[in-house]
Design an enzyme around this catalytic site. Structure first.
Site, PDB file in Angstrom:
ATOM      1  N   THR B 134       0.873  -1.178   0.000  1.00  0.00           N
ATOM      2  CA  THR B 134       0.000   0.000   0.000  1.00  0.00           C
ATOM      3  C   THR B 134       0.906   1.223   0.000  1.00  0.00           C
ATOM      4  O   THR B 134       2.121   1.098   0.173  1.00  0.00           O
ATOM      5  CB  THR B 134      -0.902   0.047   1.253  1.00  0.00           C
ATOM      6  OG1 THR B 134      -0.077   0.326   2.390  1.00  0.00           O
ATOM      7  CG2 THR B 134      -1.643  -1.261   1.485  1.00  0.00           C
ATOM      8  N   ASP B 135       0.325   2.396  -0.161  1.00  0.00           N
ATOM      9  CA  ASP B 135       1.136   3.608  -0.159  1.00  0.00           C
ATOM     10  C   ASP B 135       1.802   3.819   1.195  1.00  0.00           C
ATOM     11  O   ASP B 135       2.904   4.326   1.296  1.00  0.00           O
ATOM     12  CB  ASP B 135       0.280   4.829  -0.515  1.00  0.00           C
ATOM     13  CG  ASP B 135      -0.115   4.788  -1.986  1.00  0.00           C
ATOM     14  OD1 ASP B 135       0.567   4.026  -2.731  1.00  0.00           O
ATOM     15  OD2 ASP B 135      -1.078   5.451  -2.363  1.00  0.00           O
ATOM     16  N   CYS B 136       1.100   3.392   2.280  1.00  0.00           N
ATOM     17  CA  CYS B 136       1.679   3.586   3.609  1.00  0.00           C
ATOM     18  C   CYS B 136       2.523   2.392   4.063  1.00  0.00           C
ATOM     19  O   CYS B 136       3.399   2.522   4.914  1.00  0.00           O
ATOM     20  CB  CYS B 136       0.582   3.891   4.623  1.00  0.00           C
ATOM     21  SG  CYS B 136      -0.868   2.846   4.448  1.00  0.00           S
ATOM     22  N   TYR B 137       2.243   1.210   3.478  1.00  0.00           N
ATOM     23  CA  TYR B 137       3.030  -0.001   3.814  1.00  0.00           C
ATOM     24  C   TYR B 137       3.542  -0.613   2.516  1.00  0.00           C
ATOM     25  O   TYR B 137       2.921  -1.535   1.976  1.00  0.00           O
ATOM     26  CB  TYR B 137       2.173  -1.017   4.584  1.00  0.00           C
ATOM     27  CG  TYR B 137       1.790  -0.565   5.971  1.00  0.00           C
ATOM     28  CD1 TYR B 137       2.760  -0.469   6.975  1.00  0.00           C
ATOM     29  CD2 TYR B 137       0.467  -0.248   6.281  1.00  0.00           C
ATOM     30  CE1 TYR B 137       2.409  -0.054   8.250  1.00  0.00           C
ATOM     31  CE2 TYR B 137       0.111   0.168   7.558  1.00  0.00           C
ATOM     32  CZ  TYR B 137       1.086   0.257   8.537  1.00  0.00           C
ATOM     33  OH  TYR B 137       0.741   0.668   9.792  1.00  0.00           O
TER      34      TYR B 137
END
Lengths: 129, 501
Positions: B134-137
């Site tokens: 994901t963009d954050c992970y």
């Protein structure tokens, strides 16, 4: 299955007919069995039998009374792994496994007939042979 | 002497000033026997309990902290055992009964319970995790080694522990059964049981007067707490259970042991103990309950149904004697729990309280007393043989060919079960066997019948019976009870009629 390693001592038997004695002793017990190995060597007639695990102690006792030597594959308890639950005790027909007065598992090697009925009952895999 | 009435606060004050009187449950039995419950309640402040048994309802929440770049693990394995992730990024739950991957070189004897033991033993654990990015992970894969010291939290969290009662198990069938109650030899060859009898926590305060949410306990060698009632908590039937938690970093592998039950799977042996405050005579009395007074029942695991038939009622004293009597036969019985460890736990807890290292708690709230243990709601019930059984056409071993040939015509059937005077199964006849008998010039049933007969029992599922018929290539199965008596028959035609297609 329980593997029995039997020897009918050389000085005890007179001829090959005595081999039948071993078999006849077992036939009397009405126990199914398979002969895995049969040979004649300097110590006597050596026979390897496969009998149902729960019948091992019965067969062993009968044969020992008839003067047949039995090489026992006795078990060993790994004390590091054992947690003294005692599940093995009720599976032992000969009293080789019991509790001492502190409810710690006690193994009497001389009573073990090597039936191995207890081996796969141990939840800690602490019984080896 | 007036009635004894103490509070937890008063007992804690005594722990603080070193005057507290703590005894184990076994010691309490002797005290009450010698001095009576009134004096015992006056003298004794706390009774410690203990139990050490396989508790499948165990597991642990672990927090690993973040890697760089970070990952939100979708699947993760600890020593090849799949852990659950369905919450915040680097939290996971490892369940005691989860088995290691089939292809793992740790073998089939290793599972979640063993991972928990290895963690508290400070051994190195291998972690493998996969994720979608994901963009954050952004990370998709991670592999590393860690020990419990590297974790932020390791919380033992057991949704169902400490059953109030356990059934004892035995086996009526002709084959060895491998169950969560251990190995059960055929034809009542042995029996097993669980629990610590007179040392068991919930046997000493059977209505949970002093045990509730927030109760501080001994758990796995460290300190734990009762979070509430456990799953399947059933107070109406005296089947209470507890939901426990504790900090694994304080625990010891002495009291948390992974286990593998052959052909069943993995579990975790958990040691825990609860201190029971002796607030009055009633608690002194219940804490003095002996193995003779604690009852359970032996049930037949040979019947693979939700409700297994009861064989007999026994006390824990009977069970600890090593032998019980079933149907006139002495049956060896042994425990799955360790009395030695249970005793050790009660002793350790006693020491901790005496030394002022462990204080008692008032429950924040009591456990519910109105929950029940319902069976699973299923859309379509599984059909059992007893629902399709019909009366069998039978004949005796001594009957002759003319009689059975007439019987076939009269009853319009193809299957005749051969029985003796006691209704016991002796053989089986089909029209083919009778035709063959005529061809060979045989006259008696006993010479024509098939002696090897495949059978079923009322408690077998219809699916299993159908499998036997297909596998053994037969069109019907006599239904027999465990004494080989004929109850009826099921036929392939009945099974065909049953299926919707």
């Amino acid at each position: 299955m329980g593997i029995l390693d039997l020897t009918f001592p050389r000085n005890e038997f007179k001829g090959l007919d005595d081999y039948e004695k071993i078999i006849n002793h077992i036939l009397k017990l009405d126990v199914p069995f398979t002969i895995l190995k049969f040979n004649l060597n300097e110590s006597g007639i050596a026979v390897k039998l496969d009998v149902p695990t729960e019948k091992v102690s019965q067969v062993t006792q009968t044969l020992e009374k008839a003067g047949i030597k039995i090489k026992r594959q006795v078990i060993e308890i790994d004390e590091e792994l054992c947690i003294d639950c005692g599940q093995c005790i009720a599976l032992c027909n000969t009293g080789a496994l019991c509790f001492d007065e502190d409810s710690k598992l006690k193994f009497c090697e001389d009573k073990c007939v090597g039936c191995h009925l207890c081996v796969d009952a141990c939840p800690r895999q602490a019984i080896k042979y | 002497m007036s009635d004894v009435s103490k509070t937890i606060e008063e007992i804690n004050q005594k722990i603080n000033d070193g005057s507290v009187c703590v005894v184990t449950a076994e010691e309490m039995i002797k005290i009450v026997k010698e001095k009576g419950k009134k004096i015992a309640a006056n003298e004794v402040d706390v009774v410690t309990t203990g139990t050490f048994g396989a508790m499948c309802g165990s597991g642990a929440f672990l927090n690993f902290g973040h890697a760089d770049p970070p990952i939100k693990m979708e699947h993760l394995w600890l020593n090849d055992v799949h852990a659950y992730h369905g919450n915040a990024a680097v939290d996971a739950y490892i369940g005691a009964t989860r088995l290691s991957n089939r292809e793992s070189d740790r073998g089939e004897f290793y599972g979640g319970g063993h991972v928990i033991e290895d963690l508290v033993a400070r051994r190195i654990i291998h972690l493998k995790g996969t994720a979608y990015a994901t963009d954050c992970y952004p990370r998709t894969y991670i592999e590393t080694d860690f020990t419990i010291e590297d974790l932020n939290q390791a919380i033992l969290c057991n949704p169902r522990n400490g059953y109030q009662r356990y059934n004892s198990a035995t086996n009526s069938t002709k084959r060895t059964l491998y169950t969560y109650m251990g190995k059960l030899l055929p034809e009542f060859g042995n029996a097993t049981f669980s629990g610590a009898g007179e040392l068991s926590p919930l046997q000493k305060d059977p209505t949970c007067r002093t045990i509730g949410i927030g109760t501080r306990i001994f758990l796995g060698g460290g300190t734990g707490y009762v979070m509430g009632e456990g799953t399947q908590h059933n107070p109406n039937n005296d089947f209470r259970t507890l939901f426990l938690k504790g900090n694994m970093k304080e625990m010891s592998s002495e009291f948390l042991k992974g286990a593998y039950f052959t052909k069943y799977g993995c579990s975790l042996y958990v040691g825990f103990g609860i201190p029971i405050p002796i607030l009055d005579e009633h608690l002194a009395e219940s804490c003095a309950r002996t193995n003779e007074q604690i009852m359970t029942q032996v049930v037949d695991y040979g019947v693979p149904r939700r409700t297994r038939p009861k064989i007999l009622d026994v006390s824990y004293a009977d069970l600890y004697s090593g032998e019980i009597r079933i149907n006139g036969k002495d049956v060896k019985v042994s425990s799955l729990s360790s009395v030695r460890k249970a005793r050790q736990i009660a002793g350790l807890l006693k020491d901790r309280i005496k030394k002022g290292k462990f204080y008692l708690t008032n429950p924040v709230a009591t456990l519910p007393d109105d929950t029940e243990f319902k069976p699973m709601k299923v859309r379509s019930e599984v059909k059992f043989v007893d629902s399709i059984i019909k009366t069998a056409v039978t004949c005796n071993v001594k009957d002759d060919i003319k009689y059975v040939a007439n019987l076939l015509l009269k009853k319009n059937t193809n299957h005749i079960i051969v029985i003796d005077e006691k209704n016991k199964l002796k053989g089986f006849l089909t029209s083919f066997d009778i035709a063959r008998g005529v061809a060979k010039g045989l006259n008696l049933v006993k010479d024509m019948m098939m002696k090897k007969v495949f059978t079923t029992s009322p408690n077998m599922t219809v699916a299993e019976a159908r499998r036997i018929m297909a596998h053994k290539d037969v069109n019907s199965l006599p239904v027999i009870d465990k004494n080989n008596r004929v109850l009826g028959i099921i036929t392939a035609e009945d099974l065909l009629r049953m299926s919707k297609h």
